[in-house]
Design a protein around this motif. Structure first.
Motif, PDB file in Angstrom:
ATOM      1  N   THR A  81       0.535  -1.396   0.027  1.00 35.01           N
ATOM      2  CA  THR A  81      -0.077  -0.143  -0.271  1.00 35.01           C
ATOM      3  C   THR A  81       0.786   0.854  -0.334  1.00 35.01           C
ATOM      4  N   GLU A 110      -1.145  10.240   4.029  1.00 35.27           N
ATOM      5  CA  GLU A 110      -2.754  10.074   3.875  1.00 35.27           C
ATOM      6  C   GLU A 110      -2.871   8.963   4.418  1.00 35.27           C
ATOM      7  N   ASP A 111      -3.920   8.366   5.216  1.00 41.27           N
ATOM      8  CA  ASP A 111      -4.584   7.254   5.456  1.00 41.27           C
ATOM      9  C   ASP A 111      -4.597   6.270   4.517  1.00 41.27           C
ATOM     10  N   VAL A 112      -4.211   5.868   3.260  1.00 38.85           N
ATOM     11  CA  VAL A 112      -4.893   5.428   2.619  1.00 38.85           C
ATOM     12  C   VAL A 112      -4.642   3.697   3.059  1.00 38.85           C
ATOM     13  N   ARG A 169      -1.498  14.161  -2.696  1.00 36.94           N
ATOM     14  CA  ARG A 169      -3.226  13.441  -2.345  1.00 36.94           C
ATOM     15  C   ARG A 169      -3.247  12.208  -1.319  1.00 36.94           C
ATOM     16  N   LEU A 170      -2.088  11.698  -1.631  1.00 35.61           N
ATOM     17  CA  LEU A 170      -1.923  10.574  -1.209  1.00 35.61           C
ATOM     18  C   LEU A 170      -0.975  10.476   0.201  1.00 35.61           C
ATOM     19  N   ASN A 210       2.546   6.329   5.394  1.00 34.46           N
ATOM     20  CA  ASN A 210       0.279   6.438   5.271  1.00 34.46           C
ATOM     21  C   ASN A 210       0.924   6.004   6.888  1.00 34.46           C
ATOM     22  N   PRO A 230      -4.448   5.517  -7.050  1.00 32.13           N
ATOM     23  CA  PRO A 230      -4.010   4.037  -6.943  1.00 32.13           C
ATOM     24  C   PRO A 230      -4.060   3.100  -7.126  1.00 32.13           C
ATOM     25  N   GLU A 231      -5.092   3.127  -7.785  1.00 31.40           N
ATOM     26  CA  GLU A 231      -6.316   1.859  -8.903  1.00 31.40           C
ATOM     27  C   GLU A 231      -5.281   1.765  -9.703  1.00 31.40           C
ATOM     28  N   GLN A 249       1.021   3.742  -2.959  1.00 36.31           N
ATOM     29  CA  GLN A 249       0.713   5.145  -2.717  1.00 36.31           C
ATOM     30  C   GLN A 249       1.723   5.651  -3.749  1.00 36.31           C
ATOM     31  N   GLU A 256       1.210   8.879  -6.609  1.00 32.21           N
ATOM     32  CA  GLU A 256       1.177  10.470  -5.545  1.00 32.21           C
ATOM     33  C   GLU A 256       2.347  11.343  -6.691  1.00 32.21           C
TER      34      GLU A 256
END
Lengths: 164, 421, 738
Positions: free
Chosen positions: C76, C195-197, C191-192, C632, C90-91, C80, C84
């Motif tokens: 993950t 962040e708690d992706v 954006r990423l 993260n 991310p997908e 990220q 970014e």
């Protein structure tokens, strides 16, 4: 010939009656959720729900499961459409390696099914048979509490801890 | 059992009631202490001796509630006559024994009379403790008076009338309480005599291992012939498919398991945990005394593990192969105490399947973080019929004795009993 | 001060040479330090951008890492970073992890290095790729690059024209060497990062998706099981294979020296044949293990090489208050919940192994030697296993699968160890001893410190086949090579042996024991767990002797503001001042910077000690962690929380039991670990983000501090100092008395 009902589907299988359910689920039915962890009923990684009770599938001979209602983690939801409890595990990020996760979810589901709003101490006592080595116990408790709190919110008249 | 007792009580009641209060009044109140004696009143050695003795007496077991403070009581004790809640034996001045002098403590221990002169119920084993030496009582007093005082609210007992009448104990005592101090048997050495004294007195082994009459008193003529404790069998002492050597019994009592006899289950598990904290010399004495006794009932040796006797029970065989064999079959990967050879199991050899059923239903677990014998419970895995098939297979293959009868209904009854307690 | 100067620390954090298991890295570290224009992270090892990142003609993005997901959330975090810097969702990023045919060689996934090494490389590669894409678009659109923006897989011009990454990339755009510097997405456009992706692997794991190597099913797959010797010393005397070979489904029985194995069509058939084979095997074994009652005396007496870790004056000044203490730690195990598993497939020429090894490249080299195949004929592919926490049975099971695949070509052979095999054969964290003397003066300063730590090896990972256990049992065995101490600055048994506190007279020695009474290798944190336990316990002892408070005493000996910040934050959030000490309860503190160059951690705990039993319960813990720039934050919290619970379990419950010949800890009842009922009431983790700073490894940062904090809290609660791990109820009860 043994007939097993797993997640609502009936399977007629040519298997040794002594074969532990775990190997039937993983081998014959191609499931992944129930995991081999110890084979002694000490870790709970293989937990499935049989007639509403959480059971170590590694020690449940197929013959003993015949004719009973078996639910595995696959029967609760899918990666794309997780069940409320599975969604709660994701929301709390209640895993690290995830090897114990399916067993945790099945055991917790059996609790939620009889008591939709268990307290933290009820959750701890109920989950005791299942081990997590990554140390995510508190996140797992939070995930189950998340459901419990949602239920309590939706049922404002109900007692704080619904009984069985 | 309960019904018969009630009938007996109703018959005796009018007779006894007339004189009851008068006799009961003969026990005076013993003055309370201003303050509990300070720790400095006792030597460190005395307190430590008391701790090791208390471990044999199992004070902590009955006087500590689940999740309650140590020795603060309120643990529910199931008896055939209802539930008794244990008392607070911390030195708390109000609800505990902080104001009890040593004389009051000694009278309670030996005569079952509290400081205020009230009768205690014999769920508290004063008929055994009556044998305690002054020295041991002194050490126990020192130990208890130096515990952390905790004030509590005593829960009321839930006993059926008239069994909740304490004055009735006057007559119970007249009939069944014949205190005797342990006399030394010169034919045996000091260790054996110490063992005999501890078994009959502080250890109160007869509580669970001696049968009781309908008044709940131990039958004096059938000492250690086998009794009942918290719903489990207290097997006859000693009884097992293989004789107990002193060393084996010592290991069992210290660690809760022995390679040649299996693991403690039910209430014996906690007893052994307590003995693990006792003076090893005392535990060895207990083992020496008990292992010297002639077996009261010789249990049959199990079969040699061949499948013949179990032929025809294919369900039982399959259940055993799938659920039990990983630990209990020959060549299984587990070492004792996990998965002993079932031919050695007292529960499987016993005439009554009670303990075998309870063990398979509930398993064996250790308290937090402790290593030790483990077995998963199968209550949720097997139906009554499956449980019966499994047990009858195990009995036939490993048990030696005649087949157990009516297993399914026994399983059903014990399963329900488990749910309640 | 410490042995590692700040500038050197910074270089290492950036250079991040991976040290575990390779003595040749001793020189690699030196080269890194000397190199002037260093490429960031593992770009230094693999400088081509397209080794890390490829974009297809359709704009599909694939990122490659040589690191492996171990449950730490690596995938993950890497997605990220890449998403970014490429300004995509991310997908849209597909991630390929450790695979000798596809990914860079990043050695082992170990030592909390993944973010420094691979994260840094991927972030830089993605940022540089973005610049190249924009530059090419600028050329095609004839606009200055500054007028263009990368967004959602396209490069967009102000006038609305846009070109997809797939159109721009061509064949060779990314087939270039990386530059030392990158321009990252500006903080305000992020954006990423930070962040708690949510973890990308969880949806499959909660719903029974195929997530683990244990779940991998290949066409025609068969099942292998091994019969492992009952003791390290055991050699096969005789075996009767007849009964096992007659069992249904059995395809092959392998007997090779003391190595026994079976292959069967189905898993239960293989297990049954394994049990039958085991029952018919006779072994010779010798009582060659130490007497468990005298383990530490035995270890103290074994010959050792002394490694000077910080060779200063070790004498205690006269007039100071001198304290002395000894700390000990039992053998402890990784205890993965899923026993090790691998799948091997030999097609008659080439061997493929799916494995949860932490190092596919080193494993490949070891398998080449074990199986007698050239490197080019072996491919090792990482698939997740259960969390491993270091070098467990993964590589050995991979060797088992490889050997069985060679024995039955053309069919994939899946091998999973049984629980008792994992418990008794995995390499443990070495037992350790510490002896320390220290002195404080009247001004509450530590004026001298003389410290010696002693242990067996902390890394015996494969590199050669001799470190694969199956190699020892073959008819032509390959012996285990003599273990080597891991080099500084990261170290092995001496990891974190140097206190970060300012101490004028400082001497630290490591007595490395080449012998291994019990098989040992890397367990999460290596020596850091024990060294931090000893240092942070002893610092509390010195503080008490000096009459100083635990927090003030530590702060007074530290200059690094980041160290002070984690201490102050943890203390404040815990409520250190004004702590209400309930009967039997106590508070304890500890601080460390993992490896003295990775994440900083301050930790305060409350424990409850049961007077009658001596049982200790961790009530709550509050940590503050500085892991550099936090990609993260929830991932970092999860790692620290998990580390606290796991190492609390080590500290309170765990020691490997053995007799003179066999390991007796064979399952979870003979090796109990923390369960739900023993888990603390609450754990709080505060992440002190440092935007723009290098990533600092966090995965092992909590292990040592929690041990010391618990011991310090016990001392606060009941006034006794516990110095032996595990801190058992018996030990505590003996110390507090009746």
């Amino acid at each position: 010939m043994i007939t097993l009902t797993v997640n609502g589907r009936t399977h007629r299988l040519e298997i040794e009656p002594a074969t532990p359910l775990l190997y039937v689920l993983r081998g014959e039915l191609g499931q992944n959720g129930a995991k081999f962890g110890c084979g002694f009923g000490e870790c709970g990684a293989c937990t499935v729900i049989v007639d509403g009770e959480p059971v170590f599938s590694c020690l449940l001979p197929a013959i003993a499961a015949a004719g009973r209602k078996i639910t595995t983690v696959e029967g609760l939801g899918t990666p794309a459409k997780p069940s409320p409890l599975q969604a709660a595990f994701i929301a709390e990020q209640a895993a690290q390696c995830g090897y114990c996760t399916a067993g945790m979810i099945t055991r917790a589901q059996a609790l939620i099914d009889r008591n939709p709003s268990p307290s933290e101490s009820e959750i701890r006592a109920w989950m005791e048979p299942n081990l997590c080595r990554c140390g995510t116990y508190l996140r797992i408790i939070r995930a189950v509490r998340r459901l419990a709190e949602a239920w309590a919110k939706a049922h404002p008249g109900a007692p704080e801890e619904a009984s069985r | 059992m309960r019904a018969r007792w009630i009938i007996a009580a109703i018959v005796l009641l009018p007779l006894l009631a007339a004189t009851g209060y008068g006799i009961a009044a003969q026990y005076p109140l013993i003055d309370k202490l201003e303050n509990a004696p300070p720790r400095s009143a006792f030597s460190r050695k005395l307190i430590a001796d008391g701790a090791r003795l208390a471990a044999i007496g199992g004070c902590h077991l009955c006087h500590t509630a689940p999740d309650g403070a140590d020795f603060a009581g309120n643990r529910p004790i199931p008896t055939p006559f209802g539930t008794i809640y244990s008392t607070n034996i911390t030195p708390a001045p109000g609800s505990g024994i902080g104001q009890w002098s040593e004389a009051a403590f000694a009278r309670a221990m030996r005569a079952g009379i509290s400081r205020t002169g009230r009768h205690q119920f014999p769920a508290f084993p004063y008929p055994h403790f009556a044998r305690l030496s002054d020295a041991d009582l002194h050490a126990l007093y020192a130990f208890l008076m130096t515990r952390r005082p905790v004030e509590t609210t005593q829960l009321p007992n839930r006993l059926l009338f008239p069994l909740n009448q304490r004055w009735l104990m006057t007559f119970w005592n007249i009939l069944f309480f014949h205190p005797a101090s342990s006399r030394r048997d010169p034919r045996h050495d000091a260790e054996w005599n110490r063992g005999a004294y501890l078994v009959a007195g502080l250890g109160h082994c007869g509580d669970c291992h001696t049968p009781r009459n309908l008044f709940g008193a131990e039958e004096s003529g059938r000492k250690f012939a086998g009794g009942r404790g918290e719903g489990w069998t207290g097997p006859a002492l000693p009884a097992a498919p293989t004789p107990w050597s002193t060393a084996q019994l010592f290991h069992y009592l210290r660690h809760g398991w022995d390679q040649t006899h299996g693991a403690a289950a039910g209430p014996m598990q906690a007893v052994a945990a307590g003995l693990g904290q006792a003076d090893p010399a005392d535990v060895r004495a207990i083992a020496a005394y008990l292992s010297s006794r002639e077996p009261r009932t010789a249990l049959p040796r199990g079969h040699s593990g061949n499948a013949e006797p179990a032929a025809g029970n294919r369900l039982g065989a399959a259940l055993f192969a799938g659920a039990c064999a990983r630990c209990h079959a020959g060549g299984a990967p587990m070492l004792p105490p996990h998965g002993i050879d079932l031919r050695l199991s007292t529960a499987i050899a016993a005439a009554d399947p009670r303990d075998a059923i309870l063990t398979v239903l509930g398993g064996i677990r250790q308290p937090d973080g402790r290593a030790g014998p483990y077995m998963p419970g199968f209550a949720d895995s097997f139906s009554d019929r499956q449980m019966a098939a499994l047990l009858s297979f195990v009995r036939a293959r490993y048990g030696g004795g005649p087949a157990w009868r009516g297993l399914a209904s026994r399983v059903r009854a014990l399963r329900q009993g488990r749910g309640q307690s | 001060m410490s042995a590692v100067s700040p500038s050197r620390r910074a270089v290492l954090a950036g250079g991040g040479a991976l040290v575990i298991g390779f003595s040749l890295h001793r020189s690699a570290v030196a080269q890194d330090a000397a190199a002037p224009a260093e490429l960031p992270g593992d770009l230094a090892k693999e400088p081509l951008l397209d080794a890390w990142l490829r974009i297809g003609g359709g704009g599909d993005i694939t990122v490659f890492t040589g690191k492996a997901e171990l449950g730490q959330g690596l995938k993950t975090a890497l997605v990220q970073l890449a998403a970014e810097e490429l300004v995509v969702a991310p997908e849209m990023v597909r991630l390929i992890t450790a695979d000798t045919a596809l990914t860079p060689n990043e050695g082992y996934t170990a030592g909390s290095h993944s973010m420094q090494d691979s994260g840094t490389a991927i972030r830089n590669a993605a940022a540089q790729a973005r610049r190249l894409l924009v530059a090419r678009a600028a050329g095609l659109l004839q606009l200055p690059a500054a007028k263009l923006q990368a967004k959602g897989g396209t490069v967009v011009a102000a006038d609305g024209r846009r070109l997809g990454y797939g159109e721009l990339v061509g064949n060779d755009l990314l087939h270039v060497k990386a530059a030392p510097q990158s321009t990252f997405i500006a903080a305000k456009r992020r954006r990423l990062i930070g962040e708690d992706v949510p973890r990308i692997d969880l949806p499959a794991k909660v719903a029974g998706g195929a997530a683990f190597v244990q779940d991998l099913r290949l066409p025609n797959m068969v099942h292998g099981r091994v019969v492992l010797p009952p003791a390290y010393s055991a050699r096969l005397r005789s075996v009767d294979t007849a009964a096992a070979s007659r069992l249904p489904g059995v395809l092959k029985i392998v007997e090779d020296g003391s190595r026994l194995a079976v292959i069967a069509e189905t898993e239960p058939q293989a297990i049954r044949a394994m049990a039958t084979l085991a029952a018919s095997a006779n072994w010779d074994e010798a009582p060659d293990l130490p007497d468990p009652a005298n383990l530490f005396e035995t270890l103290a007496a074994l010959p050792a090489e002394t490694v000077p870790v910080h060779d200063g004056p070790g004498d205690m000044p006269s007039g100071a208050n001198v304290l002395e203490a000894r700390y000990r730690r039992a053998y402890q195990m990784h205890g993965a919940i899923g026993p090790s598993c691998a799948i091997g497939l030999f097609d008659g020429d080439a061997l493929t192994v799916w494995t949860h090894s932490q190092g596919v490249y080193p494993l490949r080299a070891a398998l080449a030697q074990l199986c007698g195949l050239p490197l080019a004929k072996i491919r090792c592919i990482h698939r997740e296993g259960a969390g491993c926490y270091g070098h467990n049975g993964a590589d050995d099971a991979a060797a088992d699968a490889a050997l069985l695949a060679m024995a039955l070509p053309a069919r994939p052979v899946r091998v999973q160890w049984m629980r008792e095999q994992e418990h008794t054969w995995e390499p443990y964290g070495s037992a350790m001893l510490v002896h320390v003397r220290g002195a404080v003066d009247a001004l509450q300063h530590i004026v001298a410190w003389d410290y010696t730590v002693r242990s067996s090896a902390h890394a015996t990972r494969p590199g050669g086949a001799g470190n694969l256990m199956p190699a020892w049992h073959r008819a032509r065995p390959i012996a285990q090579p003599a273990p080597q101490p891991l080099p500084l600055p990261e170290g092995g048994g001496d990891r974190n042996a140097v206190p970060l506190y300012a101490i004028p007279r400082l001497r630290v020695m490591y007595d490395f024991i080449p012998a291994m009474p019990l098989r040992a290798s890397a367990l999460r944190g290596l020596g850091a767990y024990m060294n931090i336990f000893a240092i942070e316990s002893f610092v509390d002892e010195l503080a008490k002797a000096a009459g100083a408070g635990a927090i003030d005493f530590r702060l007074a000996h530290l200059a690094d503001p980041r160290a002070k910040a984690v201490i102050n934050t943890a203390a404040a959030r815990f409520g250190w001042e004004g702590f209400f000490r309930a009967e039997g309860h106590g508070r304890g503190f500890a601080f460390a910077r993992y490896k003295n160059l990775a994440a900083y951690l301050g930790l305060a705990v409350e424990v409850a000690v049961d007077h009658e039993s001596g049982g200790v319960r961790l009530v709550r813990a509050t940590a503050a962690v500085d892991a550099g720039e936090a990609i993260n934050p929830d991932g970092i919290k999860n790692q620290i929380e998990g580390g606290i619970l796991q190492a609390a379990s080590w500290t309170l419950y765990e020691s490997v039991r053995f007799d003179r010949s066999r390991i007796l800890s064979r399952d979870w009842s003979s090796y109990p670990i923390m369960r739900f009922s023993q888990a603390p009431d609450a754990v709080e983790v505060h992440v002190l983000d440092q935007p723009g700073q290098p990533f600092l490894g966090t995965g092992e940062a909590a292990q040592g501090p929690i041990a010391a904090a618990i011991a310090n809290a016990i001392a606060d609660a009941v006034g006794v100092r516990m110095r032996d791990i595990p801190i058992t109820p018996e030990q505590v009860k003996a110390a507090i008395g009746v």
